[in-house]
Design an enzyme around this catalytic site. Sequence first.
Site, PDB file in Angstrom:
ATOM      1  N   ARG A  59       0.671  -1.187   0.064  1.00 54.54           N
ATOM      2  CA  ARG A  59       0.004   0.106  -0.165  1.00 54.54           C
ATOM      3  C   ARG A  59       0.950   1.321   0.034  1.00 54.54           C
ATOM      4  O   ARG A  59       0.245   2.253  -0.492  1.00 54.54           O
ATOM      5  CB  ARG A  59      -1.016   0.114   1.235  1.00 54.54           C
ATOM      6  CG  ARG A  59      -2.065  -0.923   0.900  1.00 54.54           C
ATOM      7  CD  ARG A  59      -3.147  -1.003   2.119  1.00 54.54           C
ATOM      8  NE  ARG A  59      -2.573  -1.596   3.356  1.00 54.54           N
ATOM      9  CZ  ARG A  59      -2.006  -2.630   3.596  1.00 54.54           C
ATOM     10  NH1 ARG A  59      -2.682  -3.699   2.792  1.00 54.54           N
ATOM     11  NH2 ARG A  59      -1.332  -3.188   4.689  1.00 54.54           N
ATOM     12  N   GLU A  96       4.752 -10.214  14.151  1.00 54.51           N
ATOM     13  CA  GLU A  96       4.273 -10.704  15.470  1.00 54.51           C
ATOM     14  C   GLU A  96       4.531 -11.950  15.753  1.00 54.51           C
ATOM     15  O   GLU A  96       5.231 -12.335  16.926  1.00 54.51           O
ATOM     16  CB  GLU A  96       2.823 -10.744  15.226  1.00 54.51           C
ATOM     17  CG  GLU A  96       2.011 -10.184  16.493  1.00 54.51           C
ATOM     18  CD  GLU A  96       0.494  -9.609  16.157  1.00 54.51           C
ATOM     19  OE1 GLU A  96      -0.083  -9.725  15.009  1.00 54.51           O
ATOM     20  OE2 GLU A  96      -0.088  -9.973  17.196  1.00 54.51           O
TER      21      GLU A  96
HETATM   22  P1  AMP Z   1       4.761  -2.210  11.475  1.00 54.50           P
HETATM   23  O1  AMP Z   1       5.814  -3.001  10.789  1.00 54.50           O
HETATM   24  O2  AMP Z   1       4.221  -3.135  12.551  1.00 54.50           O
HETATM   25  O3  AMP Z   1       4.838  -1.182  11.665  1.00 54.50           O
HETATM   26  O4  AMP Z   1       3.527  -2.856  10.446  1.00 54.50           O
HETATM   27  C1  AMP Z   1       3.485  -1.801   9.513  1.00 54.50           C
HETATM   28  C2  AMP Z   1       3.102  -2.393   7.899  1.00 54.50           C
HETATM   29  O5  AMP Z   1       1.723  -3.588   8.064  1.00 54.50           O
HETATM   30  C3  AMP Z   1       2.783  -1.336   7.247  1.00 54.50           C
HETATM   31  O6  AMP Z   1       3.217  -1.760   5.908  1.00 54.50           O
HETATM   32  C4  AMP Z   1       1.192  -1.436   7.032  1.00 54.50           C
HETATM   33  O7  AMP Z   1       0.311  -1.565   5.897  1.00 54.50           O
HETATM   34  C5  AMP Z   1       0.664  -2.715   7.883  1.00 54.50           C
HETATM   35  N1  AMP Z   1      -0.199  -2.545   8.944  1.00 54.50           N
HETATM   36  C6  AMP Z   1       0.278  -2.813  10.266  1.00 54.50           C
HETATM   37  N2  AMP Z   1      -0.860  -2.630  11.268  1.00 54.50           N
HETATM   38  C7  AMP Z   1      -1.878  -2.287  10.345  1.00 54.50           C
HETATM   39  C8  AMP Z   1      -3.269  -1.821  10.463  1.00 54.50           C
HETATM   40  N3  AMP Z   1      -3.644  -1.948  11.706  1.00 54.50           N
HETATM   41  N4  AMP Z   1      -3.906  -1.437   9.620  1.00 54.50           N
HETATM   42  C9  AMP Z   1      -3.584  -1.576   8.247  1.00 54.50           C
HETATM   43  N5  AMP Z   1      -2.060  -1.977   8.103  1.00 54.50           N
HETATM   44  C10 AMP Z   1      -1.361  -2.017   9.120  1.00 54.50           C
END
Ligand code: AMP
Length: 172
Positions: A59, A96
Amino acid sequence: MPNFKSKIREIPNWPHKGVNFKDITPLLQDKNLFSRMIDRLAQPYLKKKVDKIVGIDARGFLLASALAYKLKAGLAIVRKKGKLPAKTVSKEYSLEYASDVLEMHEDAILPGEKVVVIDDVLATGGTVKATIDLVKKLKGKIIGIEFLIELTYLKGRKALKGQKIISLLKYW
Ligand code: AMP
């Protein structure tokens, strides 16, 4: 600030139980708000020299391409393992319950180029941290990191200390 949040759809427990997914597609579909969102994302960099926008799979690409056009910058992409056809640099990162690998073409950024990294959502910060490592491997100079949405309760900003982070919409 236009009411961008009114066009962010929240999907509880998707794709996993406990995740409140932020669906940006209604915002992308809005002919008025989409361009205003890109204008807002571009604003901090209008007077700066930006060589490349780095967009994160998948995205992030939707924002990165329009932002690169607006700032007259090039576009470099970060993809999940195995999608890029030429020589790559790669970085493993934790999710996770598992780990994954992100890759960039090794010629995506030239040494010393000024880059802005963009993704749709900052959650825990793991994805963007791996992206920062890839940009550093290619000797790019990060002048900014931007998100449309920041989930402040996941404290991703803390994991990225020392970096200049801008997020348009915050959720507590
Ligand atoms: P992180 O690595 O945990 O910061 O996760 C970020 C990535 O996961 C981004 O590329 C987002 O597109 C996706 N992502 C994580 N959590 C969400 C959420 N609650 N809603 C939409 N996309 C998310």
